[in-house]
Design a protein around this motif. Structure first.
Motif, PDB file in Angstrom:
ATOM      1  N   SER A 147       0.858  -1.192   0.000  1.00 54.41           N
ATOM      2  CA  SER A 147       0.000   0.000   0.000  1.00 54.41           C
ATOM      3  C   SER A 147       0.891   1.237   0.000  1.00 54.41           C
ATOM      4  O   SER A 147       2.022   1.207   0.496  1.00 54.41           O
ATOM      5  CB  SER A 147      -0.859   0.047   1.256  1.00 54.41           C
ATOM      6  OG  SER A 147      -1.629  -1.103   1.373  1.00 54.41           O
TER       7      SER A 147
ATOM      8  N   ARG B  69      -3.786   3.251   0.065  1.00 55.22           N
ATOM      9  CA  ARG B  69      -4.335   2.636  -1.148  1.00 55.22           C
ATOM     10  C   ARG B  69      -3.260   1.818  -1.860  1.00 55.22           C
ATOM     11  O   ARG B  69      -2.069   1.962  -1.597  1.00 55.22           O
ATOM     12  CB  ARG B  69      -4.873   3.719  -2.080  1.00 55.22           C
ATOM     13  CG  ARG B  69      -6.003   4.497  -1.432  1.00 55.22           C
ATOM     14  CD  ARG B  69      -6.664   5.398  -2.460  1.00 55.22           C
ATOM     15  NE  ARG B  69      -7.918   5.910  -1.938  1.00 55.22           N
ATOM     16  CZ  ARG B  69      -8.058   7.157  -1.473  1.00 55.22           C
ATOM     17  NH1 ARG B  69      -7.047   7.992  -1.470  1.00 55.22           N
ATOM     18  NH2 ARG B  69      -9.229   7.555  -1.019  1.00 55.22           N
TER      19      ARG B  69
ATOM     20  N   ASN C  98     -12.752  -3.133  -1.541  1.00 54.59           N
ATOM     21  CA  ASN C  98     -12.973  -1.740  -1.909  1.00 54.59           C
ATOM     22  C   ASN C  98     -14.354  -1.284  -1.448  1.00 54.59           C
ATOM     23  O   ASN C  98     -15.343  -1.747  -1.991  1.00 54.59           O
ATOM     24  CB  ASN C  98     -12.853  -1.569  -3.432  1.00 54.59           C
ATOM     25  CG  ASN C  98     -12.684  -0.116  -3.823  1.00 54.59           C
ATOM     26  OD1 ASN C  98     -12.309   0.700  -3.000  1.00 54.59           O
ATOM     27  ND2 ASN C  98     -12.975   0.197  -5.057  1.00 54.59           N
TER      28      ASN C  98
ATOM     29  N   ASN D 248     -11.202  -0.443   1.039  1.00 54.33           N
ATOM     30  CA  ASN D 248     -10.258  -1.389   1.624  1.00 54.33           C
ATOM     31  C   ASN D 248     -10.415  -1.454   3.149  1.00 54.33           C
ATOM     32  O   ASN D 248     -11.297  -0.804   3.712  1.00 54.33           O
ATOM     33  CB  ASN D 248      -8.829  -1.042   1.201  1.00 54.33           C
ATOM     34  CG  ASN D 248      -8.398   0.330   1.702  1.00 54.33           C
ATOM     35  OD1 ASN D 248      -8.854   0.817   2.714  1.00 54.33           O
ATOM     36  ND2 ASN D 248      -7.491   0.954   0.962  1.00 54.33           N
TER      37      ASN D 248
ATOM     38  N   GLU E 133     -10.676   2.710  -3.191  1.00 50.67           N
ATOM     39  CA  GLU E 133      -9.557   2.641  -4.144  1.00 50.67           C
ATOM     40  C   GLU E 133      -9.941   3.453  -5.382  1.00 50.67           C
ATOM     41  O   GLU E 133     -10.612   2.959  -6.288  1.00 50.67           O
ATOM     42  CB  GLU E 133      -9.266   1.188  -4.534  1.00 50.67           C
ATOM     43  CG  GLU E 133      -8.811   0.298  -3.382  1.00 50.67           C
ATOM     44  CD  GLU E 133      -7.351   0.509  -2.984  1.00 50.67           C
ATOM     45  OE1 GLU E 133      -6.635   1.275  -3.657  1.00 50.67           O
ATOM     46  OE2 GLU E 133      -6.946  -0.109  -1.971  1.00 50.67           O
TER      47      GLU E 133
END
Ligand SMILES: *Cc1c(COP(=O)(O)O)cnc(C)c1O
Length: 487
Positions: free
Chosen positions: A189, A194, A215, A217, A223
């Motif tokens: 990430s 993200r 998503n 997340n 995202e």
């Protein structure tokens, strides 16, 4: 302490009896069972009176905490209220008195409900078809991955043995992939929580079966580059798996099918208001895009040209994942929830869940550390108290919340922060409840400075105090019989 606050499990007294079985109308003579399978000694069951049993379980239930007794902000678990009409529908005799081996012609209404729920979930998520057979979210993941593996297999594309999973993923994602025989490749990430597209790019080649994404997340963040990610993964021949366990914030707003996902699972026991906790029962339906419909597990419910519902099994399927057709009681509850809200109202659930989460986050970020300060979806993560000098940990805060009558949030997950506190209020809570929680969280932050000992030793007024979790894990007591417990 009251007498019944003591946890006494050994209640058996020889000869006491609370129930006698009715005489069965079926053949129960001993020779109905083959010799080797028959019991030689009576089963060792507790001998207790009806009143002992009633008091035992009623008092146990009073020690319990549930969404019907108080606020339950357990992040990533969507502990929303379960409307009682769901229970009423699930207990209708026409549903609860059927048998899984009944001929299809006698359960047409049941198959119709299954079929209609499948159609509703397809419309809500933008997928072509669903199976409602898996019993839990994690089993849904395994089923979805079996579908992906089967899809590549049917095309003769045997090299695709790797699955990409982000470092923020729910623990079940890599576990399901491993159970499915796939090799897990982790993608990092970015500091904003993200997926880092630049770390993803070099991983994509013709050995990739797909990517599993959540998503929003597990940090509660959407995202935003999902279209770009979908294109990259599809261009390399991989498929996109969507972990929709926490679909709450997107209900009626956005559809994973439109984002480019090929396979997803939902948790009916989270988003669709069926009770959960304590391990079940749940339901983890799996939805697929049209090109994967033939790989769904056996059997599927289809509507024949004659207007009758049938069970279909196919050769191209990924196989069976359940004995029958899933946890049907859970399916009835979820279908009731969808119908009672209707198309117009279901789209209010998401924005309200998002509003409630952001309200708590903004009201507390001057006392609790907010590592990623932006608008969240249905949940968000604090990294412990802002003032670290007091030595008060996330565990202390969580235990102290119990004294004030709130269930603790999810703690020490996700693993991206050392003192994670993950809060998800859901849309079913009133402003008054949220304000009460905020007030208590602020009071705990003050206590951390004024009276840290009070927090280190919390909880003080629950039936059991702070537990020794290491001993509990290493030396679990799994029987009510004192004589069998290791001292
Ligand atoms: C709850 C959850 C799961 C697992 O669901 P179970 O029904 O507990 O197996 C998977 N992924 C996410 C993101 C979840 O929150």
């Amino acid at each position: 302490m009251k007498y019944y606050d003591k946890l006494i499990f050994e209640l058996s007294k020889p000869g006491r009896c609370g129930y006698s079985l009715p005489v069965s109308p079926w053949n129960t003579t001993a020779d109905a069972l083959p010799e080797g399978l028959r019991r030689t000694a009576a089963a060792e069951l507790p001998e207790v009176s009806e009143l002992d049993v009633v008091r035992h379980y009623t008092n146990l239930s009073n020690m319990n905490f549930g969404v019907d007794t108080g606020f339950y902000p357990l992040g990533s678990c969507t502990m929303k209220y379960n409307p009682k009409i769901n229970e009423e529908m699930a207990s209708l005799a026409c549903f609860k008195d059927i048998h899984p081996l009944q001929p299809e012609s006698t359960v047409q209404g049941v198959l119709e409900l299954y079929y209609n729920l499948e159609r509703s979930l397809s419309a809500i998520t933008g997928m072509a078809n669903f199976t409602l057979n898996p019993f839990a979210g994690a089993q849904g993941e395994l089923t979805g991955l079996m579908v992906i593996r089967r899809y590549h297999e049917l095309r003769g594309d045997m090299k695709r043995t790797k699955i990409i999973v982000p470092d923020s993923a729910h623990g079940t994602n890599p576990a399901s992939a491993a159970v499915c025989g796939l090799d897990v490749v982790e993608v990092k990430s970015k500091p904003d929580g993200r997926i880092d597209i630049e770390s993803l790019r070099p991983l994509l080649d013709d050995t990739i079966a797909g990517i599993m994404m959540t998503n929003p997340n597990t940090l509660g963040l959407f995202e935003s580059e999902i279209k770009e990610i979908a294109k990259l993964v599809h261009d390399c021949g991989g498929l996109l798996y969507y972990d929709g366990a926490n679909f709450n914030p997107l209900l009626g707003m956005v559809r994973p099918g439109d984002m480019g996902f090929d396979v997803l699972h939902l948790n009916l026991h989270k988003t669709f208001s069926t009770p959960h906790g304590g391990g079940g029962p749940g339901a983890g339906p799996v939805g697929v895009a049209a090109h994967l419909a033939d790989c769904l597990p056996n059997p599927r419910v289809v509507l024949g040209a004659d207007g009758k519902y049938q069970l279909l099994t196919s050769e191209t399927s990924c196989g069976r994942v359940s004995g029958f057709m899933g946890n049907f009681g859970v399916l009835i509850r979820a279908y009731t929830y969808i119908l009672s809200l209707g198309k117009e109202n279901i789209r209010m659930a998401g924005p309200l869940a998002v509003l409630n989460a952001n309200y708590i986050k903004e009201s507390l970020k001057d006392c609790y550390k907010l590592p990623i300060d932006m608008t969240c979806m249905h949940e968000f993560v604090f990294d412990g108290l802002l003032d670290k000098s007091t030595g008060i940990t996330t565990l202390d805060v969580a235990k102290r919340l119990l004294d004030y009558g709130f269930h603790a949030p999810t703690i020490y997950f996700p693993l991206l922060f050392h003192q994670a506190i993950m809060i998800e209020p859901t849309e079913t809570e009133s402003k008054e409840t949220l304000d009460g929680f905020i007030e208590v969280m602020r009071r705990i932050a003050e206590e951390a400075i004024a009276n840290p000992e009070e927090l280190h030793s919390a909880p003080h007024n629950t039936p059991v105090r702070r537990l020794d979790e290491t001993t509990a894990a290493k030396n679990p007591i799994l029987t009510y019989r004192e004589s069998l417990c290791k001292k």
